[in-house]
Design a protein around this motif. Structure first.
Motif, PDB file in Angstrom:
ATOM      1  N   TYR A 163       0.810  -1.222   0.000  1.00 13.85           N
ATOM      2  CA  TYR A 163       0.000   0.000   0.000  1.00 13.85           C
ATOM      3  C   TYR A 163       0.847   1.278   0.000  1.00 13.85           C
ATOM      4  O   TYR A 163       0.298   2.372  -0.091  1.00 13.85           O
ATOM      5  CB  TYR A 163      -0.923   0.026   1.221  1.00 13.85           C
ATOM      6  N   TYR A 172      -1.603  -1.264  -5.963  1.00 18.76           N
ATOM      7  CA  TYR A 172      -2.991  -0.918  -6.281  1.00 18.76           C
ATOM      8  C   TYR A 172      -3.112   0.053  -7.447  1.00 18.76           C
ATOM      9  O   TYR A 172      -3.927  -0.114  -8.335  1.00 18.76           O
ATOM     10  CB  TYR A 172      -3.678  -0.317  -5.038  1.00 18.76           C
ATOM     11  N   HIS A 285      -4.336  -5.338   9.123  1.00 18.11           N
ATOM     12  CA  HIS A 285      -4.599  -5.620   7.717  1.00 18.11           C
ATOM     13  C   HIS A 285      -3.394  -6.377   7.191  1.00 18.11           C
ATOM     14  O   HIS A 285      -2.332  -5.799   7.013  1.00 18.11           O
ATOM     15  CB  HIS A 285      -4.801  -4.293   6.979  1.00 18.11           C
ATOM     16  N   GLU A 287      -2.451  -8.786   4.337  1.00 21.90           N
ATOM     17  CA  GLU A 287      -2.980  -9.279   3.064  1.00 21.90           C
ATOM     18  C   GLU A 287      -1.941  -9.969   2.178  1.00 21.90           C
ATOM     19  O   GLU A 287      -2.303 -10.771   1.329  1.00 21.90           O
ATOM     20  CB  GLU A 287      -3.583  -8.058   2.319  1.00 21.90           C
ATOM     21  N   ASN A 313      -7.935 -10.431   5.735  1.00 17.89           N
ATOM     22  CA  ASN A 313      -7.599 -10.249   4.331  1.00 17.89           C
ATOM     23  C   ASN A 313      -6.354 -11.005   3.886  1.00 17.89           C
ATOM     24  O   ASN A 313      -5.497 -10.484   3.182  1.00 17.89           O
ATOM     25  CB  ASN A 313      -7.470  -8.757   4.005  1.00 17.89           C
ATOM     26  N   GLU A 419     -12.007  -5.276   5.893  1.00 19.88           N
ATOM     27  CA  GLU A 419     -11.911  -6.520   5.148  1.00 19.88           C
ATOM     28  C   GLU A 419     -11.820  -7.664   6.150  1.00 19.88           C
ATOM     29  O   GLU A 419     -11.108  -7.555   7.155  1.00 19.88           O
ATOM     30  CB  GLU A 419     -10.704  -6.505   4.200  1.00 19.88           C
TER      31      GLU A 419
HETATM   32 FE   LIG Z   1      -6.867  -5.486   1.636  1.00 20.35          FE
END
Ligand SMILES: [Fe+2]
Length: 542
Positions: A163, A172, A285, A287, A313, A419
């Motif tokens: 991220y 992303y 988070h 992931e 997630n 999530e």
């Molecule tokens: Fe995510």
């Protein structure tokens, strides 16, 4: 009523008006000596006492300073260095992918008396009465020759990196590809963390809004609105120390849990990292994981280790290259991975549950990401309670909470979202059980759960702009059924988030599969804290 038909809620025009907040923008260098700024990074994410930390800093000021402080129950400054000569360095356009390449600016050795923890590094510079400050973070591990702590917190650095928008690109969105508008499947660790990953002002909105979305009001994204208004990363509430691990570390520090600290990048490099600890903890988070990280957790559990996962997630397989300096994840475009079609196709950087990886997350943590996904973000279950519905209040993990069948855990503190991970399940006599069709063991006990989805409801509110839409559902439909039709979309839309317990051989796994669990600790939710203590006290006991 604010609804107005028949136009669709998301028109190109409303999208264009909202694009600064919802679409890609990023934090990075001004590339202009007239702008006062300072940025810095370290080559590694974690250090042990005796290790030398090298700072790579670029500033447009003549002089700069830095402070290092342990970010625990209280912030404790441990090192201040002032009046260093400043240098402004070129930052390559592809720094997100290749790294900044700035030369060394300063170095210090981690003293033996620095306790394990997250250490904030504050870079500061002044010019003409103006002052700027930016932040970096390193983890300090326990000295190798000291006995291991019962617990080890392994920070979700795969997700932090995925991220991190600093310099333009993350996993992303981005400025790569022929059009300069694509996400990057390759990311470098040799760049600063984006603004808001290391330190946040008190009161910065979380990704989950403070109250359920109301059906007849335009949907809001308070964290993105705040980030845009105050110049923070659009992703600050999605990943990083400040939004997630810090909340757990402060809570645990305040109670007196004896924790070691490490990163997932450490786990990739050292499969024996967890050995000697009784309980491995993951929060927030979380992931992005590599196969060696998972292998290390599976081996730890097989040897009798306990895993306390209060995170959501668990979706994408990554690969780390160049001694951890580069993270690879092709995600939705996994067919572009050079390992596709080779005898190493199981290491392709796609979703764990899909071909060619086909290693459901439930085999390690008892839950799957594609059975979960969004809750409380936009109109994806945006009107949900914010908590888990309790099904098995007699389980030891819920002792002392006062919760009964059908009660909500964490609704007031908004822990369910944004999530979550779940399982395919069926209900018998009012109790959920895993079906086992998605890799989840039939031995898994489901304590509590809530509902999630990956298709946003369209309430046709005039002026509303949606963020998630149905693209994740379309990816799942295409992957699982080979085509996107109304029927396959419908079959791909429903999910859930669960709290599960699984005795696996001599090891044990407890997963509360929601990113926002830590919000319950930060907001003083005693029921959330009681569950957490029940799990940690049992798993950390000799
Ligand atoms: Fe995510």
């Amino acid at each position: 009523m604010t609804t107005e038909g028949p136009c669709p809620a998301v028109t190109p025009r409303t999208r264009a008006r909202a694009r600064h907040i919802l679409d890609h923008y990023y934090i990075g260098p001004a590339r202009d000596a007239a702008v006062l700024e300072i940025w810095g990074y370290t080559p590694r994410m974690s250090y042990a006492p005796g290790d030398e930390v090298i700072l790579h800093v670029s500033t447009t000021a003549d002089r700069w300073s830095y402070e290092v402080g342990r970010d625990g129950a209280r912030y404790e400054p441990v090192l201040t260095v002032e009046n260093l000569p400043g240098q402004h360095h070129e930052t390559p356009a592809d720094c997100s992918v290749m790294g900044c390449g700035w030369p060394e600016s300063a170095r210090f050795i981690v003293p033996r008396d620095w306790r394990p923890g997250g250490y904030l590094i504050t870079f500061a510079a002044e010019r003409d009465g103006d002052r700027v400050e930016e932040h970096h973070l390193i983890m300090v591990r326990r000295a190798c020759d000291l006995p291991r702590a019962p617990y080890i917190l392994v920070c979700a650095t795969g997700t932090w990196l995925a991220y991190n928008c600093w310099g333009g690109s993350n996993h992303y969105e981005g400025i790569t590809g022929p059009e300069g508008n694509a996400f990057s499947p390759v990311l470098s660790t040799h760049r600063p963390w984006t603004r808001g990953f290391c330190k946040l002002p008190a009161g910065a909105p979380r990704a989950l809004p403070d109250r359920p979305q109301r059906p007849d009001e335009m949907v809001r994204y308070p964290y993105m609105e705040w980030a845009y208004a105050y110049g923070y990363s659009k992703k600050y509430a999605s990943a990083g120390w400040a939004s997630y691990e810090r909340l757990f570390a402060r809570w645990a520090d305040g109670i007196g849990y004896d924790l070691d600290f490490a990163t997932l990048h450490d786990l990739d490099a050292d499969p024996s990292l967890l050995a000697g600890h009784r309980c491995a903890i993951f929060v927030g988070h979380d992931e992005y994981w590599s196969a060696p990280m998972r292998d290390a957790v599976d081996a730890f559990v097989a040897a009798g280790g306990k895993v306390a996962r209060f995170a959501g997630n668990f979706l994408w397989q990554t690969r780390l290259e160049d001694e951890g300096r580069r993270q690879i994840c092709h995600k939705y475009l996994a067919g572009n991975d050079p390992l596709s079609g080779t005898d190493q196709a199981h290491l392709v950087t796609g979703a764990w549950e899909l071909e060619p990886v086909n290693r459901p997350g439930a085999l390690t943590f008892g839950v799957n990401a594609l059975q979960g996904i969004y809750a409380g973000l936009g109109r994806c279950a945006g009107g949900g309670s914010g908590g888990f519905t309790v099904y098995r209040p007699g389980h030891w993990a819920l002792a002392g909470t006062g919760l009964g069948y059908g009660d909500q855990l964490g609704a007031a503190s908004r822990i369910f979202g944004y999530e979550v991970d779940g399982l395919d399940y069926h209900v018998e006599d009012g109790l959920p059980f895993p079906t086992g069709t998605d890799g989840g063991s039939l031995d898994i006990t489901i304590l509590a759960m809530g509902l999630a989805t990956n298709i946003e409801t369209d309430n046709r509110i005039w002026g509303e702009t949606q963020y998630i839409g149905a693209s994740d559902a379309a990816f799942k439909a295409e992957s699982l059924y080979g085509e996107v039709t109304p029927d396959t979309l419908d079959a791909s839309a429903r999910g859930n988030g669960m709290i599960v317990h699984w005795s696996k051989g001599s090891g044990e796994i407890f997963t509360a599969a929601s990113c926002e669990w830590v919000a319950g600790l930060a907001r003083g939710d005693m029921q959330v804290a009681t569950v957490k203590r029940n799990v940690l006290d049992r798993f950390g006991a000799r």
